[in-house]
Write an enzyme that holds these catalytic residues in place. Structure first.
Site, PDB file in Angstrom:
ATOM      1  N   LYS A 116      -6.806   3.314   8.601  1.00 35.48           N
ATOM      2  CA  LYS A 116      -5.909   4.331   8.044  1.00 35.48           C
ATOM      3  C   LYS A 116      -6.537   5.722   8.096  1.00 35.48           C
ATOM      4  O   LYS A 116      -5.863   6.712   8.424  1.00 35.48           O
ATOM      5  CB  LYS A 116      -5.537   3.964   6.606  1.00 35.48           C
ATOM      6  CG  LYS A 116      -4.675   2.712   6.497  1.00 35.48           C
ATOM      7  CD  LYS A 116      -4.395   2.329   5.055  1.00 35.48           C
ATOM      8  CE  LYS A 116      -3.520   1.073   4.983  1.00 35.48           C
ATOM      9  NZ  LYS A 116      -3.247   0.667   3.589  1.00 35.48           N
TER      10      LYS A 116
ATOM     11  N   SER B  71       0.805  -1.224   0.000  1.00 31.97           N
ATOM     12  CA  SER B  71       0.000   0.000   0.000  1.00 31.97           C
ATOM     13  C   SER B  71       0.836   1.271   0.000  1.00 31.97           C
ATOM     14  O   SER B  71       0.284   2.362  -0.145  1.00 31.97           O
ATOM     15  CB  SER B  71      -0.943   0.004   1.207  1.00 31.97           C
ATOM     16  OG  SER B  71      -0.207   0.028   2.404  1.00 31.97           O
TER      17      SER B  71
END
Length: 802
Positions: free
Chosen positions: A722, A679
């Site tokens: 996140k 990511s």
């Protein structure tokens, strides 16, 4: 009658001894370790090998003075001395004669004594000869009765006619206290010593005779008990044949087995084992094993069940009272209760709560037990490596027991408890087996109705149990085990949720624990929010609870010292007085836009976090350096980003061979922490493009997404964690992959309203959003930088490389 010979004074080294008395004409070994004693020994060895040995009053004194040592001792010859590996010296001495100190002086670290020899000679008379014979006969009788002394050796040593030598030999071999032995040593008259020793021997012989009589009596009683046992067993057999007598223990066990509601197979197994037990001798080892097995079969519940609370409204109230938020999890629990009302015998549910530490997974499972009215049991699987912890050991092993599943079912006492398997992701595997594989049978609704524990060795029905597993991560749980559970993710809390949890639960709990009333301590909303933002950095609320308890303890101290009238309101201005300086600050709002510095978002086992990525350029030969303890996947993402940039040099205004003259160093700070995952791909690429084009990256923006060689942005996981991390750190613009748009439905509205979510399909979209100055698109579709890019020329790029 005895005559003292002419007394002479000798000056010899002196050594105090502990817990022993040395007698004349006796060989005695002992260990010398004290420094003063070693020096005295060395002095004696250097001279005539004579040394004066006297017993000290207190054996615990390491460095005794002259007055702490008995005046009468033994003048001895040193026969042998051997130095041991540990520095001590093993010495063998032979006593020569009694002596008494006249004076003692300390010379060069050891004692030197002037001693007067106490030599005495006994005249032979009929009375003396008779006393010698009496004492020798008593000693021989003592040796015969004593089991700890060698008969032949002791008798040979005592067959002497000299009264002095006989008395000293016997005194040396008797087990007497030190003070009594010293008293014998101080008796210079041999006849007096023999009389005293005769008295002692008569007392010791009497003691040994009493012990012998007691042992004989105990042995006789044991024989009588065995005889009674044999006759009782025979009487039982006769009564059984006649059909008389009270119900035996076997009958009680049979009655329990018949009343437990076991299945047909289990009942037959229990009855068969009971018959084996009946045929075994009660004192045999096999009887104990068989009895323990039957006790376990009887103790485990077979049909007893808790009466369930099926009132959905009452269950919903309990869940809401004990937990704030977690709406999806609560919905699933209430759905389960609704199914229980409509279906008579539904299958047991297997739920798995997955989330960071401190979000309430285990406490939620406890609330399920209260909401349903079931018994609650819990077993922690963290660090379990042995399959036998789940399935138990076979009965052939000594000390065998059932596994934790059966043990907890016994503890619950019902067939339908709430069974929590805590930390299911922390199990390990080694040579003793794989406990996660053993759990697959437990957690499979199609199989757990016939679970077999190795110890019980019969099928046990677990289908009515509601299993609740908890875990921090899923990737350490084997996929087949995951397929058998319904995964319910519990992400981290928002600031608003944390504040509500603190107001409803944590503050009240801290007050009760510390004995502080609500009038003496009150938290404002701003005060709680200040603690959450600047003193905690977590997905759950454990650190928040610790900080609140820390404040409460300090308030409690103030109440004690200043009186019950003390009261304080916790506001942002006075929190520093209780918790000290700020632990965390919103650093990202204070930074400036910088070249080569991009902010990414990462997922960890304890929630989301923010990671910066730095890129710097140097003259070199085209090497790409990656630091920050990056994993293989993250390093491959950086290689993919580099290949993407090289394939689009014309669009970025870079020379085709720019990489030949420049070295690129990518670093992710906090280098001691391992990092991995795909990511960070678009973050690394943005940082590298910024460094090469010399366009700063926006500091109020964070991004996450995987990059391909063609510049596509692929979806990633952990979106909610996140975004919560970005919100905690004050970042307000987030770049997400376009395919993650569906995950925004799980984000609380209060978080979404404070963030600007930018969705990107390609790296071109990311760069246009992330860079400080947008990249201009030319008429033919190419992308040209606004600022002059890095060329790789040393002169032209001198300012950058410096």
């Amino acid at each position: 009658m005895f005559n003292r010979e002419k007394q002479e004074i000798k000056r010899v080294p002196m050594m105090p001894v502990r817990d022993m008395v040395i007698f004349p004409l006796q060989m005695t070994p002992f260990i010398v370790g004290r420094e003063a004693s070693v020096r005295a020994l060395e002095e004696a060895l250097a001279g005539e090998k004579k040394i004066f040995l006297a017993t000290q009053h207190d054996a615990s004194v390491d460095d005794p003075k002259a007055e702490e040592i008995y005046a009468v001792g033994t003048l001895a010859n040193i026969v042998q001395s051997v130095k041991l590996p540990d520095g001590n010296i093993r010495v063998l001495v032979e006593g020569v004669e009694r002596a008494q100190t006249v004076s003692v002086a300390n010379e060069e670290g050891f004692l030197r004594a002037s001693v007067r020899v106490l030599a005495a000679r006994s005249e032979s008379t009929p009375q003396t000869d008779q006393l010698v014979q009496k004492t020798a006969a008593l000693y021989e009788q003592f040796i015969k009765l004593s089991q700890s002394m060698n008969y032949e050796t002791m008798i040979a040593a005592a067959r002497v006619e000299d009264p002095s030598r006989l008395s000293d030999t016997i005194a040396a071999n008797l087990q007497l206290p030190v003070d009594e032995k010293q008293e014998l040593l101080e008796m210079a008259d041999p006849v007096e010593r023999l009389n005293r020793i005769s008295d002692i021997l008569e007392i010791e012989i009497e003691k040994l005779n009493v012990d012998r009589n007691i042992n004989t009596r105990v042995k006789r009683q044991m024989e009588r008990a065995q005889k009674e046992y044999y006759l009782n067993e025979k009487l039982k057999a006769i009564q059984k044949e006649l059909g008389r007598g009270e119900k035996s223990e076997i009958d009680e066990l049979r009655k329990k087995i018949d009343s437990l509601g076991m299945s047909k197979e289990v009942h037959e197994k229990a009855v068969q084992e009971l018959k084996r037990l009946e045929m075994m001798p009660p004192m045999s080892a096999e009887s104990t094993v068989s009895r323990n097995y039957l006790d376990w079969l009887i103790a485990v519940p077979w049909k007893k069940r808790s009466k369930e609370i099926r009132d959905i409204l009452a269950a919903e109230k309990i869940l809401n009272d004990e937990h704030y938020g977690l709406e999806k999890v609560k919905e699933r629990i209430l759905e389960f209760l609704a199914v229980r009302q409509l279906v008579k015998n539904p299958k047991g549910s297997i739920l798995c709560f997955v989330g960071p530490p401190g979000v309430g997974k285990t406490s939620l499972a406890t609330s399920i037990g209260r909401a349903t009215g079931r018994k609650f049991v819990r077993v922690s699987l963290g660090g379990v490596r042995d399959e036998a912890e789940v399935r138990g050991h076979r009965r052939t092993y000594i000390g065998a027991l059932p596994g934790q599943i059966i043990q907890m079912m016994k503890k619950a006492g019902t067939v339908n408890p709430i069974f929590v398997l805590d930390e299911v992701d922390k199990m390990s595997t080694d040579f003793r087996g794989d406990p996660s594989s053993a759990l697959m049978e437990v957690l499979d609704p199609e199989l757990n109705h016939a679970f077999v524990d190795h110890y019980l060795d019969v099928e046990y029905d677990l289908s009515k149990v509601m299993f609740v597993c908890t875990a921090n991560v899923l990737h350490t749980i084997p996929q087949p085990l995951q397929d058998r559970m319904e995964i319910l993710r519990i992400p981290g809390y928002t600031e608003q949720e944390k504040m509500e949890i603190a107001k409803r639960f944590l503050v009240r709990k801290a007050r009760q624990a510390c004995g502080v009333s609500d009038k003496q301590m009150n938290f404002t909303d701003d005060g709680l929010l200040h603690i959450i933002r600047h003193y905690t950095h977590e997905a759950g609320v454990r650190s928040l609870e610790r900080e609140i308890q820390n404040i409460t303890r300090k308030v409690a101290r103030k109440v004690v010292t200043e009186g019950p009238a003390f009261a304080v309101t916790i506001v942002p201005e006075n929190i520093k007085d209780f918790l000290g300086i700020l632990k965390y600050r919103e650093m990202w709002l204070e930074k400036k836009n910088e070249i080569g510095l991009a902010t990414g978002l990462a997922w960890t086992e304890v929630g989301g976090c923010v990671l910066s990525t730095e890129t710097t350029l140097m003259e070199g030969k085209g090497r790409l350096t990656l630091t920050g303890k990056l994993g293989d996947v993250m390093q491959e993402s950086a290689q993919a980003a580099m290949s993407y940039i090289r394939s689009r040099t014309a669009q970025f205004g870079l020379p085709k061979d720019f990489y030949r003259n420049v070295e690129i160093h990518v670093h992710v700070p906090e280098g001691a922490i391992p990092k991995d995952g795909p990511s960070a791909g678009i973050t690394i690429c943005t940082s590298m493009v910024s460094a090469l084009t010399r366009i700063p990256v926006r500091c109020d923006l964070a991004m996450t997404g995987e990059i391909t060689l063609r510049g596509k942005v692929l979806p990633i996981g952990g979106v909610k964690e996140k975004l919560l991390a970005a919100h905690r750190m004050g970042l307000r613009t987030i770049i997400l992959p376009k395919d993650n748009e569906k995950d925004l439905a799980d984000i609380p509205q209060e978080i979404l309203s404070s963030l600007t979510i930018q969705l990107a399909e390609t790296m071109d979209d990311v760069l246009q959003i992330a860079l400080e100055r947008p990249i201009v698109i030319t008429e033919n579709g190419a992308i040209a930088p606004v600022a002059e890019p890095f060329t790789g020329s040393a002169e032209k790029d001198k300012s950058l490389t410096n």
